[in-house]
Design a protein around this motif. Structure first.
Motif, PDB file in Angstrom:
ATOM      1  N   PHE A 183      28.502  41.475  52.450  1.00  0.00           N
ATOM      2  CA  PHE A 183      27.120  41.455  51.951  1.00  0.00           C
ATOM      3  C   PHE A 183      26.681  40.068  51.487  1.00  0.00           C
ATOM      4  O   PHE A 183      25.584  39.918  50.954  1.00  0.00           O
ATOM      5  N   LYS A 184      27.560  39.064  51.678  1.00  0.00           N
ATOM      6  CA  LYS A 184      27.238  37.689  51.272  1.00  0.00           C
ATOM      7  C   LYS A 184      26.790  37.640  49.809  1.00  0.00           C
ATOM      8  O   LYS A 184      25.770  37.023  49.457  1.00  0.00           O
ATOM      9  N   ILE A 185      27.567  38.284  48.969  1.00  0.00           N
ATOM     10  CA  ILE A 185      27.247  38.342  47.547  1.00  0.00           C
ATOM     11  C   ILE A 185      27.380  36.961  46.929  1.00  0.00           C
ATOM     12  O   ILE A 185      28.372  36.269  47.115  1.00  0.00           O
ATOM     13  N   ARG A 186      26.377  36.557  46.188  1.00  0.00           N
ATOM     14  CA  ARG A 186      26.407  35.294  45.456  1.00  0.00           C
ATOM     15  C   ARG A 186      26.375  35.587  43.957  1.00  0.00           C
ATOM     16  O   ARG A 186      26.025  36.678  43.530  1.00  0.00           O
ATOM     17  N   LEU A 187      26.715  34.582  43.179  1.00  0.00           N
ATOM     18  CA  LEU A 187      26.828  34.777  41.735  1.00  0.00           C
ATOM     19  C   LEU A 187      25.522  35.269  41.125  1.00  0.00           C
ATOM     20  O   LEU A 187      25.520  36.084  40.194  1.00  0.00           O
ATOM     21  N   ASP A 188      24.403  34.801  41.647  1.00  0.00           N
ATOM     22  CA  ASP A 188      23.104  35.187  41.089  1.00  0.00           C
ATOM     23  C   ASP A 188      22.535  36.431  41.758  1.00  0.00           C
ATOM     24  O   ASP A 188      21.382  36.798  41.516  1.00  0.00           O
ATOM     25  N   LYS A 189      23.328  37.082  42.635  1.00  0.00           N
ATOM     26  CA  LYS A 189      22.824  38.261  43.340  1.00  0.00           C
ATOM     27  C   LYS A 189      23.787  39.433  43.217  1.00  0.00           C
ATOM     28  O   LYS A 189      23.950  40.225  44.147  1.00  0.00           O
ATOM     29  N   LEU A 190      24.453  39.527  42.073  1.00  0.00           N
ATOM     30  CA  LEU A 190      25.310  40.680  41.850  1.00  0.00           C
ATOM     31  C   LEU A 190      24.439  41.905  41.616  1.00  0.00           C
ATOM     32  O   LEU A 190      23.328  41.798  41.080  1.00  0.00           O
ATOM     33  N   PRO A 191      24.920  43.090  41.998  1.00  0.00           N
ATOM     34  CA  PRO A 191      24.115  44.313  41.800  1.00  0.00           C
ATOM     35  C   PRO A 191      23.701  44.481  40.345  1.00  0.00           C
ATOM     36  O   PRO A 191      24.513  44.300  39.430  1.00  0.00           O
ATOM     37  N   ALA A 192      22.448  44.782  40.132  1.00  0.00           N
ATOM     38  CA  ALA A 192      21.930  44.951  38.773  1.00  0.00           C
ATOM     39  C   ALA A 192      22.377  46.299  38.217  1.00  0.00           C
ATOM     40  O   ALA A 192      22.879  47.163  38.924  1.00  0.00           O
ATOM     41  N   GLY A 193      22.152  46.493  36.935  1.00  0.00           N
ATOM     42  CA  GLY A 193      22.473  47.774  36.307  1.00  0.00           C
ATOM     43  C   GLY A 193      23.685  47.658  35.419  1.00  0.00           C
ATOM     44  O   GLY A 193      24.656  46.987  35.734  1.00  0.00           O
ATOM     45  N   ALA A 194      23.605  48.319  34.264  1.00  0.00           N
ATOM     46  CA  ALA A 194      24.670  48.209  33.274  1.00  0.00           C
ATOM     47  C   ALA A 194      25.856  49.085  33.615  1.00  0.00           C
ATOM     48  O   ALA A 194      26.961  48.839  33.173  1.00  0.00           O
ATOM     49  N   SER A 195      25.661  50.150  34.392  1.00  0.00           N
ATOM     50  CA  SER A 195      26.775  51.067  34.654  1.00  0.00           C
ATOM     51  C   SER A 195      26.614  51.718  36.022  1.00  0.00           C
ATOM     52  O   SER A 195      25.511  51.837  36.549  1.00  0.00           O
ATOM     53  N   TYR A 196      27.738  52.123  36.592  1.00  0.00           N
ATOM     54  CA  TYR A 196      27.710  52.860  37.855  1.00  0.00           C
ATOM     55  C   TYR A 196      28.750  53.971  37.889  1.00  0.00           C
ATOM     56  O   TYR A 196      28.893  54.661  38.889  1.00  0.00           O
TER      57      TYR A 196
END
Length: 663
Positions: free
Chosen positions: A470-483
């Motif tokens: 998903f080409k995850i970058r440091l500033d594009k981590l999935p939002a949300g406090a819990s999953y």
């Protein structure tokens, strides 16, 4: 007649092993006849037998200058040149012997050994074959042939040659030892040990056989027994630098680091230019957290062997431990330049990049983990293709599978939702203790336990490859406090077990799995932490595995609620986390679990933490609810515990003095 009598006397003494007396007789001959060929030749043999090789060569040169048609003298001269590490000149001397005596099997055999010294293995094999063709019962040539075949990785053929040598000469210790080496190359270590034992039975003083036996025992993880064999090899040959070095490796594997360091020092004392021993010494110093001293050892290894890729890799890790990530990257780069397929260096480089927050390059490099020997057991073999983000998934079924520890699964299962959003039906295979908790994970159609039969699927992806996909970058981590959320029935069960809460509850985790490769840096003893915990709070142990020393501490401190024998899997731990006001943990799976649930989680970290916690931060991009407490010096947990204790004190009402530590 007097010269002939002295020569005959000398020869008789020589044959009885009385070398000094024989030498005196040969010198008497030379006093009478200074150019006496036999006296010069035999005096050279005595010099060679007493390891005075330079004198032996001089004498053989004089003898062959007098009689250039004596094949045996040229053969002996070749042997001395081999001892003087002049294999090219030795071969020329053997060639002269063979030219004088074409059927000279011993010269063909010796010529093969000189060619082996030059790593001309195929040519050596031809010489050994010639020796055997001339003398079929030549046991030494058969076992030498086996050594050449082993060098050519023709293991079974090598064993057959050694077997032939043993059939011809059952008490041939070298053949048994060499057979063991061939078996060890096939990773048949137990059978190899049997061969080494046979060699030792025929020659009790065979230091090399003890050394080889010890190496095989190390491969079988029988380190204590290996240590005994190394000690025996060293007792027989105190200057055996390789035995001292490998003894150090065995001691390091037993975490007897100071003693290991002494063994490496002994190896270096006997062989100052022993690059591998300097490198291994650096490893022991790194384990002892003496990182600057470790750097000196790695630098010495590199100075001695400029192409020592492993030393560059290890030096990179020492720089990383010293919080010098760019220097670490540079050192890893040098290792990779020397050895482009060096998987461990690529993996270490990736971890350093990720720790620095360079996810763009770090995730790609992290795919090298599958080539690293330490992770080979995690590699999954499927006929279905690996998905890394390039192919469309709409309408397909994909298997996402756990690959490393519980914490890794808990951290990266969050990406199942993103995979599902691409139109895929997601199967999630996880470790059995996590299956119940993750059964309702968002985006997952079916959760499977590792080892269960798999339904049909179109492609697969390991969980830790999803950020790369998903080409995850440091500033594009999935939002949300819990999953993740606890199971309601488990919460009710544990609420009844703990009873009504009267003070803030603190969940404690002080150690992870003892088998984790970095356990010594991340886990602590409860007794080390206890004196920093303020009163006025209810402490609940969230440990599933409790070590013997910690069980004793818990028994002496019953105010800490102990539940390890009642916790069955992570669904229980999640329910317990739900009832805590704060979870305080070292870097282990419970920390990831509590963070995934959005619980306030305080994490105690070593100076050089796992890559996912980055550097010099008290917060986490992965988990908004996490607070990080970092060591300020390697091994200094007191400073970490003191700060955690101060912050816990703010939760306590009223504040009370710290608990007294009990052993």
């Amino acid at each position: 007649m007097q010269a002939q009598a002295s020569l005959a006397s000398g020869l008789a003494l020589h044959q009885r092993g009385q070398l000094n007396e024989a030498r005196a007789c040969y010198l008497q001959v030379l006093e009478l006849q200074p150019r006496h060929f036999d006296a010069l030749h035999l005096l050279g043999v005595v010099a060679a037998q007493t390891k005075n090789f330079a004198q032996a060569l001089e004498l053989f040169d004089q003898a062959t200058g007098i009689n250039a048609s004596h094949a045996f003298a040229f053969n002996n001269r070749g042997n001395v040149l081999r001892d003087l590490r002049q294999p090219e000149r030795a071969i020329a001397s053997y060639d002269k012997a063979i030219a004088l005596k074409a059927d000279y099997a011993e010269a063909h055999n010796s010529r093969g050994s000189a060619l082996m010294d030059l790593a001309k293995t195929q040519d050596a094999l031809q010489s050994y074959d010639k020796a055997i063709a001339l003398k079929g019962d030549y046991a030494e040539a058969h076992t030498n042939r086996g050594n050449a075949l082993l060098a050519l990785t023709l293991h079974q053929a090598a064993i057959a040659s050694h077997d032939r040598a043993i059939a011809l000469k059952p008490d041939y210790a070298e053949a048994h030892n060499n057979r063991g080496a061939a078996l060890a190359a096939l990773q048949q270590f137990s059978t190899a040990i049997n061969s080494y034992d046979q060699a030792i039975a025929y020659r009790a003083s065979y230091a090399q056989a003890y050394y080889n036996r010890a190496n095989a025992l190390v491969e079988l993880k029988e380190l204590e027994t290996a240590l005994e064999s190394y000690d025996k090899a060293i007792a027989l040959n105190p200057a055996h630098a390789e035995a001292h070095n490998n003894r150090g490796n065995a001691l390091r594997g037993m975490e007897r680091l100071e003693v290991a360091l002494a063994s490496y020092d002994q190896a270096i004392a006997f062989k100052a230019d022993f690059a591998d021993a300097h490198n291994n010494r650096g490893n022991a110093l790194s384990d002892l957290r003496q990182f600057r001293a470790a750097l000196e050892s790695y630098n010495q290894a590199i100075a001695l062997k400029a192409d020592h890729a492993e030393a560059y890799n290890n030096r990179g890790s020492a720089f990383r431990d010293l919080q010098q990530p760019q220097a670490a990257i540079d050192s890893y780069d040098q290792a990779i330049t020397l050895q482009p397929d060096y998987a461990k260096a690529h993996l270490n480089r990736s971890l350093c990049l990720l720790q620095m927050g360079d996810f763009e390059h770090g995730w790609e490099e992290y795919e090298w983990r599958w080539e690293d020997e330490a992770l080979q057991k995690s590699v999954r073999q499927f006929t279905q293709p690996l998905w890394l983000g390039a192919e469309p998934l709409h309408g397909k079924t994909i298997l996402l599978h756990a690959e490393q520890g519980f914490g890794d699964t808990l951290q990266f299962c969050r990406y199942a939702r993103l995979v599902s959003d691409l139109g895929a039906r997601v199967l999630l295979e996880v470790q059995a203790p996590l299956a119940g908790l993750l059964a309702e994970l968002d985006g997952v159609a079916q959760v499977l336990k590792c080892g269960e039969p798999l339904p049909a699927f179109d492609c697969h992806c390991p969980l830790l490859s999803l950020p790369f996909a998903f080409k995850i970058r440091l500033d594009k981590l999935p939002a949300g406090a819990s999953y993740l959320a606890p199971l309601p029935d488990k919460v009710a069960q544990w609420a009844a077990r703990l009873g009504e809460k009267s003070t803030p509850r603190v969940g404690l985790v002080w150690s992870g799995s003892a088998t984790h490769k970095n356990d010594r840096n991340r886990s602590v003893r409860l007794s080390e932490w206890l004196r920093f915990l303020p009163e006025g709070l209810q402490y609940v142990s969230l440990q599933k595995e409790t070590r013997a020393e910690d069980k004793e501490t818990l028994a002496l401190n019953p105010h800490i609620v102990r539940l390890d024998e009642e916790i069955t899997d992570f669904s229980d731990t999640a329910a317990l986390c739900e009832m805590m006001d704060v979870v305080v943990s070292v870097d282990t799976s419970v920390a990831h679990l509590a963070c995934a649930m959005g619980k306030s989680t305080w994490i105690a970290l070593p100076l050089n933490p796992d890559w996912r916690w980055l550097l010099e931060r008290s917060d986490s991009h992965w988990y908004p609810c996490a607070k990080l407490y970092r060591q300020e010096a390697a091994g200094d947990w007191d400073g970490v515990f003191r700060r955690i204790g101060t912050d816990l004190g703010a939760l306590a009402a009223p504040f009370s003095p710290p608990l007294s530590a009990k052993p």
